[in-house]
Write a protein that holds these residues in place. Structure first.
Motif, PDB file in Angstrom:
ATOM      1  N   LEU A 315      28.224  60.993  31.454  1.00 14.44           N
ATOM      2  CA  LEU A 315      26.889  60.464  31.706  1.00 14.44           C
ATOM      3  C   LEU A 315      26.641  59.253  30.815  1.00 14.44           C
ATOM      4  O   LEU A 315      26.860  59.303  29.603  1.00 14.44           O
ATOM      5  N   VAL A 316      26.176  58.158  31.408  1.00  6.39           N
ATOM      6  CA  VAL A 316      25.822  56.942  30.671  1.00  6.39           C
ATOM      7  C   VAL A 316      24.331  57.000  30.364  1.00  6.39           C
ATOM      8  O   VAL A 316      23.500  57.072  31.272  1.00  6.39           O
ATOM      9  N   THR A 317      24.006  56.965  29.082  1.00 12.84           N
ATOM     10  CA  THR A 317      22.601  57.070  28.670  1.00 12.84           C
ATOM     11  C   THR A 317      22.067  55.789  28.043  1.00 12.84           C
ATOM     12  O   THR A 317      20.858  55.682  27.792  1.00 12.84           O
ATOM     13  N   GLY A 318      22.952  54.818  27.771  1.00  9.93           N
ATOM     14  CA  GLY A 318      22.512  53.583  27.133  1.00  9.93           C
ATOM     15  C   GLY A 318      23.612  52.551  27.131  1.00  9.93           C
ATOM     16  O   GLY A 318      24.706  52.774  27.675  1.00  9.93           O
ATOM     17  N   PRO A 319      23.373  51.388  26.549  1.00  9.59           N
ATOM     18  CA  PRO A 319      24.371  50.324  26.513  1.00  9.59           C
ATOM     19  C   PRO A 319      25.659  50.782  25.824  1.00  9.59           C
ATOM     20  O   PRO A 319      25.650  51.638  24.936  1.00  9.59           O
ATOM     21  N   GLY A 320      26.775  50.191  26.227  1.00  9.97           N
ATOM     22  CA  GLY A 320      28.068  50.506  25.640  1.00  9.97           C
ATOM     23  C   GLY A 320      29.185  49.911  26.462  1.00  9.97           C
ATOM     24  O   GLY A 320      28.960  49.339  27.534  1.00  9.97           O
ATOM     25  N   THR A 321      30.396  50.028  25.932  1.00  6.79           N
ATOM     26  CA  THR A 321      31.593  49.550  26.627  1.00  6.79           C
ATOM     27  C   THR A 321      32.443  50.749  26.993  1.00  6.79           C
ATOM     28  O   THR A 321      32.717  51.615  26.150  1.00  6.79           O
ATOM     29  N   TYR A 322      32.879  50.807  28.251  1.00  7.43           N
ATOM     30  CA  TYR A 322      33.600  51.962  28.764  1.00  7.43           C
ATOM     31  C   TYR A 322      34.919  51.521  29.395  1.00  7.43           C
ATOM     32  O   TYR A 322      34.979  50.491  30.073  1.00  7.43           O
ATOM     33  N   GLN A 323      35.957  52.322  29.176  1.00  7.87           N
ATOM     34  CA  GLN A 323      37.252  52.095  29.812  1.00  7.87           C
ATOM     35  C   GLN A 323      37.385  53.075  30.975  1.00  7.87           C
ATOM     36  O   GLN A 323      37.313  54.292  30.780  1.00  7.87           O
ATOM     37  N   LEU A 324      37.542  52.544  32.159  1.00 11.36           N
ATOM     38  CA  LEU A 324      37.690  53.368  33.354  1.00 11.36           C
ATOM     39  C   LEU A 324      39.138  53.362  33.823  1.00 11.36           C
ATOM     40  O   LEU A 324      39.796  52.315  33.849  1.00 11.36           O
ATOM     41  N   THR A 325      39.622  54.529  34.204  1.00  6.14           N
ATOM     42  CA  THR A 325      40.922  54.647  34.851  1.00  6.14           C
ATOM     43  C   THR A 325      40.719  54.643  36.357  1.00  6.14           C
ATOM     44  O   THR A 325      39.697  55.134  36.856  1.00  6.14           O
ATOM     45  N   SER A 326      41.687  54.117  37.078  1.00  4.21           N
ATOM     46  CA  SER A 326      41.580  54.069  38.533  1.00  4.21           C
ATOM     47  C   SER A 326      41.245  55.437  39.116  1.00  4.21           C
ATOM     48  O   SER A 326      41.765  56.470  38.684  1.00  4.21           O
ATOM     49  N   ILE A 327      40.378  55.437  40.114  1.00  2.00           N
ATOM     50  CA  ILE A 327      40.007  56.663  40.815  1.00  2.00           C
ATOM     51  C   ILE A 327      41.222  57.307  41.463  1.00  2.00           C
ATOM     52  O   ILE A 327      41.234  58.503  41.775  1.00  2.00           O
ATOM     53  N   ASN A 328      42.299  56.536  41.661  1.00  2.00           N
ATOM     54  CA  ASN A 328      43.506  57.061  42.291  1.00  2.00           C
ATOM     55  C   ASN A 328      44.402  57.815  41.314  1.00  2.00           C
ATOM     56  O   ASN A 328      45.386  58.436  41.736  1.00  2.00           O
ATOM     57  N   GLU A 349      32.924  54.117  40.070  1.00  2.00           N
ATOM     58  CA  GLU A 349      34.372  54.318  40.001  1.00  2.00           C
ATOM     59  C   GLU A 349      35.087  52.988  40.138  1.00  2.00           C
ATOM     60  O   GLU A 349      34.510  52.004  40.612  1.00  2.00           O
ATOM     61  N   TYR A 350      36.351  52.971  39.757  1.00  2.00           N
ATOM     62  CA  TYR A 350      37.162  51.750  39.811  1.00  2.00           C
ATOM     63  C   TYR A 350      38.326  51.973  40.756  1.00  2.00           C
ATOM     64  O   TYR A 350      39.136  52.881  40.557  1.00  2.00           O
ATOM     65  N   ARG A 351      38.393  51.177  41.807  1.00  2.00           N
ATOM     66  CA  ARG A 351      39.534  51.193  42.728  1.00  2.00           C
ATOM     67  C   ARG A 351      40.236  49.841  42.624  1.00  2.00           C
ATOM     68  O   ARG A 351      39.684  48.823  43.057  1.00  2.00           O
ATOM     69  N   PRO A 352      41.441  49.802  42.069  1.00  2.00           N
ATOM     70  CA  PRO A 352      42.120  48.514  41.924  1.00  2.00           C
ATOM     71  C   PRO A 352      42.642  47.962  43.234  1.00  2.00           C
ATOM     72  O   PRO A 352      42.938  46.778  43.345  1.00  2.00           O
ATOM     73  N   ASP A 353      42.791  48.786  44.237  1.00  2.00           N
ATOM     74  CA  ASP A 353      43.283  48.312  45.532  1.00  2.00           C
ATOM     75  C   ASP A 353      42.819  49.283  46.595  1.00  2.00           C
ATOM     76  O   ASP A 353      42.118  50.246  46.321  1.00  2.00           O
ATOM     77  N   THR A 354      43.248  49.029  47.805  1.00  2.00           N
ATOM     78  CA  THR A 354      42.842  49.877  48.907  1.00  2.00           C
ATOM     79  C   THR A 354      43.871  50.972  49.128  1.00  2.00           C
ATOM     80  O   THR A 354      45.023  50.846  48.728  1.00  2.00           O
ATOM     81  N   PRO A 355      43.474  52.063  49.788  1.00  2.00           N
ATOM     82  CA  PRO A 355      44.449  53.123  50.053  1.00  2.00           C
ATOM     83  C   PRO A 355      45.421  52.718  51.142  1.00  2.00           C
ATOM     84  O   PRO A 355      45.232  51.741  51.867  1.00  2.00           O
ATOM     85  N   SER A 356      46.490  53.463  51.242  1.00  2.00           N
ATOM     86  CA  SER A 356      47.467  53.365  52.337  1.00  2.00           C
ATOM     87  C   SER A 356      48.203  52.041  52.363  1.00  2.00           C
ATOM     88  O   SER A 356      48.830  51.700  53.354  1.00  2.00           O
ATOM     89  N   GLY A 357      48.120  51.240  51.299  1.00  2.00           N
ATOM     90  CA  GLY A 357      48.888  50.010  51.235  1.00  2.00           C
ATOM     91  C   GLY A 357      48.394  48.908  52.139  1.00  2.00           C
ATOM     92  O   GLY A 357      49.121  47.986  52.483  1.00  2.00           O
ATOM     93  N   TRP A 358      47.135  48.969  52.573  1.00  2.00           N
ATOM     94  CA  TRP A 358      46.603  47.905  53.419  1.00  2.00           C
ATOM     95  C   TRP A 358      46.600  46.577  52.675  1.00  2.00           C
ATOM     96  O   TRP A 358      46.407  46.521  51.467  1.00  2.00           O
ATOM     97  N   THR A 359      46.797  45.529  53.400  1.00  2.00           N
ATOM     98  CA  THR A 359      46.792  44.199  52.789  1.00  2.00           C
ATOM     99  C   THR A 359      45.389  43.630  52.866  1.00  2.00           C
ATOM    100  O   THR A 359      44.972  43.089  53.876  1.00  2.00           O
ATOM    101  N   ARG A 360      44.669  43.766  51.768  1.00  2.00           N
ATOM    102  CA  ARG A 360      43.330  43.187  51.665  1.00  2.00           C
ATOM    103  C   ARG A 360      43.219  42.536  50.295  1.00  2.00           C
ATOM    104  O   ARG A 360      42.544  43.035  49.399  1.00  2.00           O
ATOM    105  N   PRO A 361      43.954  41.463  50.079  1.00  2.00           N
ATOM    106  CA  PRO A 361      44.017  40.903  48.726  1.00  2.00           C
ATOM    107  C   PRO A 361      42.646  40.545  48.186  1.00  2.00           C
ATOM    108  O   PRO A 361      41.862  39.850  48.813  1.00  2.00           O
ATOM    109  N   GLY A 362      42.372  41.025  46.952  1.00  2.00           N
ATOM    110  CA  GLY A 362      41.144  40.664  46.276  1.00  2.00           C
ATOM    111  C   GLY A 362      39.878  41.250  46.865  1.00  2.00           C
ATOM    112  O   GLY A 362      38.785  40.946  46.412  1.00  2.00           O
ATOM    113  N   TRP A 363      40.009  42.126  47.863  1.00  2.00           N
ATOM    114  CA  TRP A 363      38.821  42.528  48.606  1.00  2.00           C
ATOM    115  C   TRP A 363      38.137  43.731  47.973  1.00  2.00           C
ATOM    116  O   TRP A 363      36.969  43.698  47.643  1.00  2.00           O
ATOM    117  N   LEU A 364      38.879  44.814  47.803  1.00  2.00           N
ATOM    118  CA  LEU A 364      38.259  46.017  47.277  1.00  2.00           C
ATOM    119  C   LEU A 364      38.701  46.314  45.856  1.00  2.00           C
ATOM    120  O   LEU A 364      38.471  47.403  45.354  1.00  2.00           O
TER     121      LEU A 364
END
Length: 634
Positions: A315-328, A349-364
């Motif tokens: 739970l985020v209750t105030g300002p701060g810096t957080y390190q997120l790992t990919s949801i995958n 959440e953080y998704r660095p790319d799309t599922p299933s290897g779709w080619t959507r550069p820079g999109w999601l």
């Protein structure tokens, strides 16, 4: 349980969703209620489908009823009822099937139990019950094919649930002959007679029974299921293809299993700037309706399944810096939870790319945010982190990318994706600034356009701009570049403030981009999340040759006897930028150019004989067709 329908790329699918708390309903004393049943709230949430219904289940056999005393009871509530002319559950089902209003008394005896999604990591088994009837068409899948399709759907829920589901056995029963269900598009019409013939049915929430008819009766769904629960009915054996993908049919079964496990649909929200919500819009996930995705569920649905705890989504209750790992990933902090002053919590959440290897550069590649639906907490809603941008298709909603800021609603906090490097991202949370002044617009947006003003070569191209003189004073932290085509599709990229160009790649290879006019917008973004007015470049993309015209007159090898003669040609099909003009040639030299819409011309007769005449089509973007030609004599 709450029925819900969603539209697939194949037919509609129906899901039955359950609420989690019981209400107390009154009891009429006209008769002593003695027949035990379980209440299921039923709503068909397809537009125009009508109001909510109530289903009662007697000994595992459901029937739709009309009874005001049941209206306020939650799904899963256990009751006893009195039904005119009935003393057993089987007699009640038969009576209520003919007369849905035959209930004369209701007594609440128990609250709903927990959903399947709160049971922890357990083994889930599937029993497949093929059903047929006199005059029905034969099954199109073999027994092995049907078993393999359902095996794949069950196995996928191992990683989809992050281990809370352990795929168990798939047991194939012999086909069961039932009465023709006619036009009854509900679970009862298939499950009840099949279980009666077998003398048994599911024994636990983890014992899923899938009823598979040999013939489709034309229902508007491809599958219907309880949520939570243990019954699924398919429209047919879904003969769309064989392994490994089974033509997408495994996905339909997997979607329905997701409902049995206790989660509803994955929707999305779009703000342009008024916000609208679609129940089935988040096509990143199997619980939506589109792209056959098989990625782990979002942070909120993963929490419902019991896969995520407060350690995984602090739970985020105030300002701060957080390190997120990919949801995958399988471990680490994979979500941040924001507790809003009003409304449901938000899960980042953080998704660095799309599922299933779709080619959507820079999109999601970036941050996504989901929240529970305000009307049913089993539904998740993918929020719009770039409000004001139009949207093309739910699956192409852009994420918040590096350097961008989003004000988290009703929290007094803003979050910015400071950096993203492969499977990890840095998120900076600050108090929402009082700054509401947007930064000045950049200028001089350029891209490699041709003399026609269109791009006609590669779908990968650079876009550059000049920052406003006040960029530093405006505290610009980045730029958002949006390419939007005339019919609505858009493609988005983002850069930090020290970059003045970005490479865009349009998804033409995937068939997601029309060859038509488009606008390139570049917006400056400041640390408070304000986006400036866009600097624009009007252009278009079309790198496809137009079809060639066909010469209609004169006929090939005919003789021309006068100084001039009439030439006519067809109008070719053009799906891109549109037809611009025709070049008319004699012996490979252009002698006339006529605009699109004109299909005849008076041509001069040359001195030589024979001679070759031809027509070439040119589109608005400047692409040229091959020539259509023939020989003539003089």
């Amino acid at each position: 349980m709450l029925f819900s329908r969603f539209r697939l790329a194949v037919p509609l699918a129906l899901a039955v969703t359950a609420l989690t708390t019981a209400g107390a309903g009154p009891a009429r004393a006209a008769d002593a209620p003695t027949i035990p049943a379980t209440v299921h709230r039923t709503v068909v949430d397809e537009p125009g489908a009508g109001d909510q219904e109530i289903t009662l289940e007697f000994d595992g056999r459901p029937v739709t009823v009309r009874e005001p005393d049941l209206d306020d009871l939650e799904s899963g509530t256990r009751v006893k009822v009195a039904v005119r002319g009935a003393s057993t559950g089987a007699e009640a089902v038969a009576k209520l099937t003919r007369h849905p209003g035959a209930i004369t008394a209701v007594q609440v005896v128990g609250k709903p139990g927990p959903s399947a999604g709160t049971q922890g990591a357990v083994v889930h088994d599937v029993t497949v019950v093929p059903v047929t009837w006199a005059g029905a068409t034969a099954f199109q899948r073999t027994t092995d094919s049907l078993a393999a399709m359902i095996r794949k759907a069950l196995d996928e829920w191992g990683p989809l649930s992050r281990g809370t589901v352990t795929p168990g056995t798939v047991t194939m029963l012999d086909p069961v002959v039932i009465p023709d269900p006619g036009k009854a598009c509900n679970i009862a019409a298939y499950a009840n007679p099949a279980m009666t013939a077998l003398g048994r049915g599911p024994t636990a929430l983890t014992d899923h029974w899938v009823f598979v008819p040999s013939q489709s009766k034309g229902c508007s769904w491809s599958g219907t299921s309880y949520l939570p629960g243990n019954k699924i009915v398919l429209a047919s054996d879904l003969p769309y293809g064989e392994a490994p993908d089974f033509g997408g049919a495994w996905w339909t079964v997997g979607h329905e299993l997701g409902h049995n496990l206790g989660i509803a649909h994955a929707g999305n929200q779009v703000c342009t700037p008024a916000c609208t919500t679609s129940e089935y819009g988040n096509n990143l996930e199997i619980m939506s309706s589109g792209d056959r995705a098989a990625a782990p569920e979002n942070a909120y649905h993963s929490t419902l399944l019991g896969a995520f705890t407060a350690v995984d989504t602090p739970l985020v209750t105030g300002p701060g810096t957080y390190q997120l790992t990919s949801i995958n990933e399988d471990s680490g902090v994979r979500g941040l939870r924001f507790d809003r002053s009003t409304g449901t919590d938000i899960y980042l959440e953080y998704r660095p790319d799309t599922p299933s290897g779709w080619t959507r550069p820079g999109w999601l590649g970036g941050l996504l945010a989901n929240r529970p639906s305000a009307t049913d907490p089993r539904y998740s809603v993918l929020l719009d982190l770039t409000p004001g941008q139009t949207m093309y298709g739910a699956s192409t909603q852009p994420a918040l990318m590096t350097g961008n800021t989003w004000q988290v609603p009703d929290t007094g906090l803003s979050m910015r994706l400071a950096s993203a490097d492969g499977p990890t991202a840095t998120v900076v949370v600050t108090a929402t600034a009082t700054d509401t002044i947007a930064p000045a617009s950049p200028a001089d947006v350029t891209a490699p356009v041709s003399g026609t003003g269109w791009m006609t070569s590669s779908p990968t191209f650079p876009v550059s701009w000049t920052p406003a003189p006040s960029a530093a004073a405006d505290e610009v932290v980045g730029y958002r570049v949006t390419v939007r085509s005339a019919s609505g599709p858009q493609w988005v990229a983002s850069t930090p403030a020290d970059q003045m160009s970005v490479t865009m790649t349009l998804p033409t290879a995937e068939g997601w981009w029309s060859l038509e006019p488009m606008t390139i917008n570049v917006q400056a973004l400041d640390a408070a999340g304000n986006a400036g007015e866009a600097a624009t470049l009007e252009t278009g993309f079309d790198n496809v040759q137009p079809y060639r015209a066909t010469i209609l007159q004169p006929t090939s090898l005919s003789t021309v006897t006068s100084p001039t003669w009439e030439m006519a040609w067809s109008t070719p099909y053009e799906a891109g930028s549109g037809l611009s003009r025709y070049e008319l040639l004699i012996d490979d030299a252009v002698v006339k150019t006529v605009p699109a819409g004109v299909n005849t011309a008076t041509m001069p007769t040359p001195k030589n004989s024979p001679f070759k005449v031809a027509v070439r089509t040119i589109d608005v973007a400047g692409n040229e067709s091959t020539i259509s030609w023939r020989w003539l004599y003089r």
